[in-house]
Design an enzyme around this catalytic site. Structure first.
Site, PDB file in Angstrom:
ATOM      1  N   ALA A   9       0.824  -1.217   0.000  1.00 19.75           N
ATOM      2  CA  ALA A   9       0.000   0.000   0.000  1.00 19.75           C
ATOM      3  C   ALA A   9       0.854   1.261   0.000  1.00 19.75           C
ATOM      4  O   ALA A   9       0.456   2.286   0.537  1.00 19.75           O
ATOM      5  CB  ALA A   9      -0.911  -0.015   1.222  1.00 19.75           C
ATOM      6  N   ARG A  15      -1.872   8.943 -10.985  1.00 21.51           N
ATOM      7  CA  ARG A  15      -2.923   9.162 -11.977  1.00 21.51           C
ATOM      8  C   ARG A  15      -4.300   9.409 -11.358  1.00 21.51           C
ATOM      9  O   ARG A  15      -5.235   9.794 -12.037  1.00 21.51           O
ATOM     10  CB  ARG A  15      -2.965   7.990 -12.971  1.00 21.51           C
ATOM     11  CG  ARG A  15      -1.857   8.134 -14.024  1.00 21.51           C
ATOM     12  CD  ARG A  15      -2.119   7.253 -15.200  1.00 21.51           C
ATOM     13  NE  ARG A  15      -1.718   5.889 -14.923  1.00 21.51           N
ATOM     14  CZ  ARG A  15      -2.312   4.824 -15.449  1.00 21.51           C
ATOM     15  NH1 ARG A  15      -3.339   4.969 -16.252  1.00 21.51           N
ATOM     16  NH2 ARG A  15      -1.888   3.616 -15.164  1.00 21.51           N
ATOM     17  N   GLY A 140       0.998  -7.610 -15.665  1.00 26.05           N
ATOM     18  CA  GLY A 140       2.058  -8.581 -15.921  1.00 26.05           C
ATOM     19  C   GLY A 140       1.455  -9.788 -16.621  1.00 26.05           C
ATOM     20  O   GLY A 140       0.369 -10.236 -16.258  1.00 26.05           O
ATOM     21  N   ASN A 170      -1.343 -11.480 -14.344  1.00 26.38           N
ATOM     22  CA  ASN A 170      -1.068 -11.603 -12.910  1.00 26.38           C
ATOM     23  C   ASN A 170      -1.996 -10.669 -12.137  1.00 26.38           C
ATOM     24  O   ASN A 170      -2.049  -9.471 -12.417  1.00 26.38           O
ATOM     25  CB  ASN A 170       0.404 -11.224 -12.684  1.00 26.38           C
ATOM     26  CG  ASN A 170       0.749 -11.018 -11.217  1.00 26.38           C
ATOM     27  OD1 ASN A 170       0.082 -11.550 -10.340  1.00 26.38           O
ATOM     28  ND2 ASN A 170       1.807 -10.242 -10.975  1.00 26.38           N
ATOM     29  N   ASN A 229      -6.110   2.427 -11.214  1.00 27.41           N
ATOM     30  CA  ASN A 229      -4.971   3.341 -11.270  1.00 27.41           C
ATOM     31  C   ASN A 229      -5.419   4.778 -11.542  1.00 27.41           C
ATOM     32  O   ASN A 229      -4.657   5.707 -11.330  1.00 27.41           O
ATOM     33  CB  ASN A 229      -3.977   2.894 -12.342  1.00 27.41           C
ATOM     34  CG  ASN A 229      -3.296   1.582 -11.942  1.00 27.41           C
ATOM     35  OD1 ASN A 229      -2.987   1.379 -10.767  1.00 27.41           O
ATOM     36  ND2 ASN A 229      -3.090   0.696 -12.884  1.00 27.41           N
ATOM     37  N   TYR A 388     -32.987  27.262  19.912  1.00 27.08           N
ATOM     38  CA  TYR A 388     -31.631  27.808  20.054  1.00 27.08           C
ATOM     39  C   TYR A 388     -31.725  29.301  20.311  1.00 27.08           C
ATOM     40  O   TYR A 388     -32.364  30.030  19.552  1.00 27.08           O
ATOM     41  CB  TYR A 388     -30.882  27.516  18.752  1.00 27.08           C
ATOM     42  CG  TYR A 388     -29.427  27.924  18.727  1.00 27.08           C
ATOM     43  CD1 TYR A 388     -28.573  27.617  19.772  1.00 27.08           C
ATOM     44  CD2 TYR A 388     -28.906  28.613  17.626  1.00 27.08           C
ATOM     45  CE1 TYR A 388     -27.241  27.982  19.733  1.00 27.08           C
ATOM     46  CE2 TYR A 388     -27.570  28.979  17.581  1.00 27.08           C
ATOM     47  CZ  TYR A 388     -26.741  28.662  18.639  1.00 27.08           C
ATOM     48  OH  TYR A 388     -25.423  29.015  18.599  1.00 27.08           O
TER      49      TYR A 388
HETATM   50  C1  UD1 Z   1       1.669  -5.153 -10.448  1.00 28.35           C
HETATM   51  C2  UD1 Z   1       2.400  -6.406 -10.931  1.00 28.35           C
HETATM   52  C3  UD1 Z   1       1.740  -6.911 -12.221  1.00 28.35           C
HETATM   53  C4  UD1 Z   1       0.262  -7.172 -11.948  1.00 28.35           C
HETATM   54  C5  UD1 Z   1      -0.405  -5.922 -11.393  1.00 28.35           C
HETATM   55  C6  UD1 Z   1      -1.817  -6.238 -10.967  1.00 28.35           C
HETATM   56  C7  UD1 Z   1       4.732  -6.141 -10.274  1.00 28.35           C
HETATM   57  C8  UD1 Z   1       6.102  -5.834 -10.722  1.00 28.35           C
HETATM   58  N1  UD1 Z   1       3.782  -6.075 -11.197  1.00 28.35           N
HETATM   59  O1  UD1 Z   1       1.843  -4.158 -11.429  1.00 28.35           O
HETATM   60  O2  UD1 Z   1       2.364  -8.078 -12.673  1.00 28.35           O
HETATM   61  O3  UD1 Z   1      -0.386  -7.589 -13.149  1.00 28.35           O
HETATM   62  O4  UD1 Z   1       0.286  -5.445 -10.226  1.00 28.35           O
HETATM   63  O5  UD1 Z   1      -2.466  -5.065 -10.600  1.00 28.35           O
HETATM   64  O6  UD1 Z   1       4.525  -6.468  -9.143  1.00 28.35           O
HETATM   65  N2  UD1 Z   1       3.614  -0.757  -4.281  1.00 28.35           N
HETATM   66  C9  UD1 Z   1       4.363  -0.549  -3.151  1.00 28.35           C
HETATM   67  N3  UD1 Z   1       5.656  -0.133  -3.283  1.00 28.35           N
HETATM   68  C10 UD1 Z   1       6.245   0.064  -4.481  1.00 28.35           C
HETATM   69  C11 UD1 Z   1       5.465  -0.157  -5.638  1.00 28.35           C
HETATM   70  C12 UD1 Z   1       4.160  -0.580  -5.512  1.00 28.35           C
HETATM   71  O7  UD1 Z   1       3.854  -0.722  -2.035  1.00 28.35           O
HETATM   72  O8  UD1 Z   1       7.425   0.424  -4.509  1.00 28.35           O
HETATM   73  C13 UD1 Z   1       2.227  -1.213  -4.125  1.00 28.35           C
HETATM   74  C14 UD1 Z   1       1.203  -0.245  -4.696  1.00 28.35           C
HETATM   75  O9  UD1 Z   1       0.691   0.617  -3.685  1.00 28.35           O
HETATM   76  C15 UD1 Z   1       0.102  -1.171  -5.223  1.00 28.35           C
HETATM   77  C16 UD1 Z   1       0.835  -2.460  -5.519  1.00 28.35           C
HETATM   78  O10 UD1 Z   1       2.077  -2.417  -4.855  1.00 28.35           O
HETATM   79  O11 UD1 Z   1      -0.877  -1.403  -4.211  1.00 28.35           O
HETATM   80  C17 UD1 Z   1       1.056  -2.679  -7.001  1.00 28.35           C
HETATM   81  O12 UD1 Z   1       1.843  -1.620  -7.496  1.00 28.35           O
HETATM   82  P1  UD1 Z   1       1.607  -0.986  -8.924  1.00 28.35           P
HETATM   83  O13 UD1 Z   1       2.647   0.030  -9.151  1.00 28.35           O
HETATM   84  O14 UD1 Z   1       0.183  -0.602  -9.095  1.00 28.35           O
HETATM   85  O15 UD1 Z   1       1.957  -2.270  -9.834  1.00 28.35           O
HETATM   86  P2  UD1 Z   1       1.400  -2.586 -11.249  1.00 28.35           P
HETATM   87  O16 UD1 Z   1       2.165  -1.832 -12.256  1.00 28.35           O
HETATM   88  O17 UD1 Z   1      -0.064  -2.454 -11.246  1.00 28.35           O
HETATM   89 MG    MG Z   2      -1.497  -1.282 -10.127  1.00 23.77          MG
END
Ligand code: UD1
Ligand code: MG
Length: 456
Positions: A9, A15, A140, A170, A229, A388
């Site tokens: 989180a 965005r 992914g 994924n 997003n 009041y």
């Molecule tokens: C990620 C997955 C992707 C999957 C998708 C599903 C990876 C590399 N990719 O991509 O394969 O299909 O989710 O929605 O994992 N977050 C952190 N710290 C960070 C980065 C992210 O806590 O440094 C958290 C974000 O708050 C979010 C989650 O991880 O809740 C996913 O991050 P996000 O950047 O949305 O990954 P996606 O590009 O969506």
């Molecule tokens: Mg995401």
């Protein structure tokens, strides 16, 4: 079982263009992270750790007392985020850890449980919850061998044109054996050095290369994996969640002939044979009985409503409404109001912090605030309690079977005894004893010939 969950989180969610953390963006009036948290709890997992980063203090305050949190000081990717929870995962050595995205709220208890059964049953080191989606852009992709076994996950930005055509994606939710994931985390970090970020998804390839078993568990419906997003995707999640809840009520016997503008929050309960009409929003812990008609165009928040009650074009907050009540059109119940059985409150009637007794009628243009109104009372048009004085609020008491004449102003504190009567246009400043009539206005006098008439 020594299982646990880590919710990611820390993301910025740029965005969303919001000053709030992304995981607190709401789906059906509930922050996304709360949906994820509830699904995990419902699946019987009590040890939960959230990785926070962007606006960490706000997210931690939101989760206070509900789970552990760890800080990811820099957003270096999902693999790095999980690494911040190493100690938490190590404390569950021998068990399994569920990793989830805090921005994918539609994950549910069943998917989590079924994926765990699959994971444990197959002796997997890692199980990725996957889904087939018509539009895989951004997710992914699950890369499988010619024989169909999972090989690795490739992210959108690293995928070849051919890999981009894969529509099995994924979800971002996985079960791992805690010890195997901990072993893979260092390798993930070194793989990340060549890329822009440290991907948790690389753990799959690493484990497979170590001859561990990693597989995909396909979710029954693609909805459970959807993330938000931006605000448009958030609206789409709202729509899915909204229809899911409306369907549940309809299956339970609630009549919703047209779902336009009907939004019902997850915790609301509604009895069978109640109709909910367009433009009606029911939120909080509202509980409605059977045979009611709610709407059109009404909003109820944290209310309890009995049976066979009609609420038409009203706003009701934190109030209790009995059975066979008719409210509206255009009545407003403000907090801490109790409307007893058989009451009628009509056009432009506002009631606040008051009790209104059985079969009392308040039909038009009236304000009742801080009052105790008895049963069988008739309150005429345009009455007000003046509760009041600019500094303090006072209560008004109206006994049983009182007749309050049109345009009576009751200057509180004041009591109107049982069976008392106020003449129209009275300003009541003193108590009215039971069975008496108060006239508190100047007598009409006629002055002759002050104006010419009938002469143009
Ligand atoms: C990620 C997955 C992707 C999957 C998708 C599903 C990876 C590399 N990719 O991509 O394969 O299909 O989710 O929605 O994992 N977050 C952190 N710290 C960070 C980065 C992210 O806590 O440094 C958290 C974000 O708050 C979010 C989650 O991880 O809740 C996913 O991050 P996000 O950047 O949305 O990954 P996606 O590009 O969506
Ligand atoms: Mg995401």
């Amino acid at each position: 079982m020594n299982n646990c969950a880590v919710i990611l989180a820390a993301g910025e969610g740029t965005r969303m263009k919001s000053s709030s953390p992304k995981v607190l963006a709401q789906v059906l009036f509930t922050p996304m992270i709360d949906w994820v948290y509830s699904a995990v709890k419902e699946a019987g997992i009590d040890d939960i750790c959230a990785v926070t980063g962007h606006l960490s203090e706000v997210v931690c305050a939101h989760l206070a007392g509900r789970c552990e949190t760890v800080l990811q000081a820099q957003r270096l990717g999902t693999g790095h985020a999980v690494a911040q929870a190493k100690d938490f995962i190590a404390a569950h050595s021998g068990g399994n850890v569920l990793i989830l995205n805090g921005d994918a709220p539609l994950i549910d208890k069943k998917t989590i449980e079924d994926a765990l059964t699959f994971h444990v049953g197959n002796g997997n080191s890692a199980t990725v919850i996957s889904a087939r989606v018509p539009e895989p852009t951004g997710y992914g992709r699950m890369v499988r061998s010619a024989e169909g076994s999972l090989e690795r996950i490739v992210e959108q930005r690293d995928a070849t044109e051919e890999e981009k055509l894969i529509n099995e994606v994924n979800s971002g939710a996985y079960w791992f054996k805690c010890d195997d994931l901990l072993g893979a985390l260092d390798d993930i970090e070194s793989m990340g050095r060549e890329k822009k970020e440290i991907y948790l998804t690389d753990a799959i390839e690493i484990l497979i290369n170590q001859f561990e078993k990693a597989d995909a568990y396909p979710a029954e419906t693609a909805d459970v994996i959807l993330g938000a997003n931006d605000r448009w995707q958030l609206m789409e999640l709202n729509e899915i969640a909204r229809k899911r809840i409306l369907k549940r009520h309809m299956v339970n016997g609630v009549n919703i002939p047209c779902i336009d503008g009907v939004i019902i929050a997850p915790d609301v309960e509604i009895g069978a044979d109640t109709s909910v009409l367009p433009g009606t929003i029911i939120v909080g812990k509202t509980k409605i009985g059977s045979f009611c008609t709610i709407g059109p165009n009404s909003r109820l928040e944290d209310c309890v409503v009995g049976d066979s009650t009609v609420i038409n074009s009203c706003q009701c907050e934190k109030s209790t409404v009995g059975s066979k009540v008719s409210l509206g059109p255009f009545s407003h119940l403000r907090p801490n109001t109790v409307i007893k059985d058989g009451v009628r409150a009509g056009n432009f009637v506002e009631v606040k912090n008051s009790v209104v007794g059985e079969k009392t009628s308040i039909s038009h243009l009236t304000y009742i605030g801080d009052s105790d109104v008895g049963r069988g009372v008739n309150i005429g048009c345009g009455c007000a309690t003046a509760n009041y004085d600019g500094k303090n609020k006072f209560r008004t008491t109206i006994g049983n079977n009182v007749f309050v004449g049109c345009h009576t102003c009751m200057v509180s504190p004041v009591n109107l005894g049982d069976y008392s009567y106020t003449a129209a246009g009275s300003v009541i400043t003193e108590d009215v004893p039971s069975g008496t009539m108060a006239i508190a206005r100047s007598r009409q006098t006629i002055k002759r010939k002050v104006r010419k008439y009938n002469e143009d």
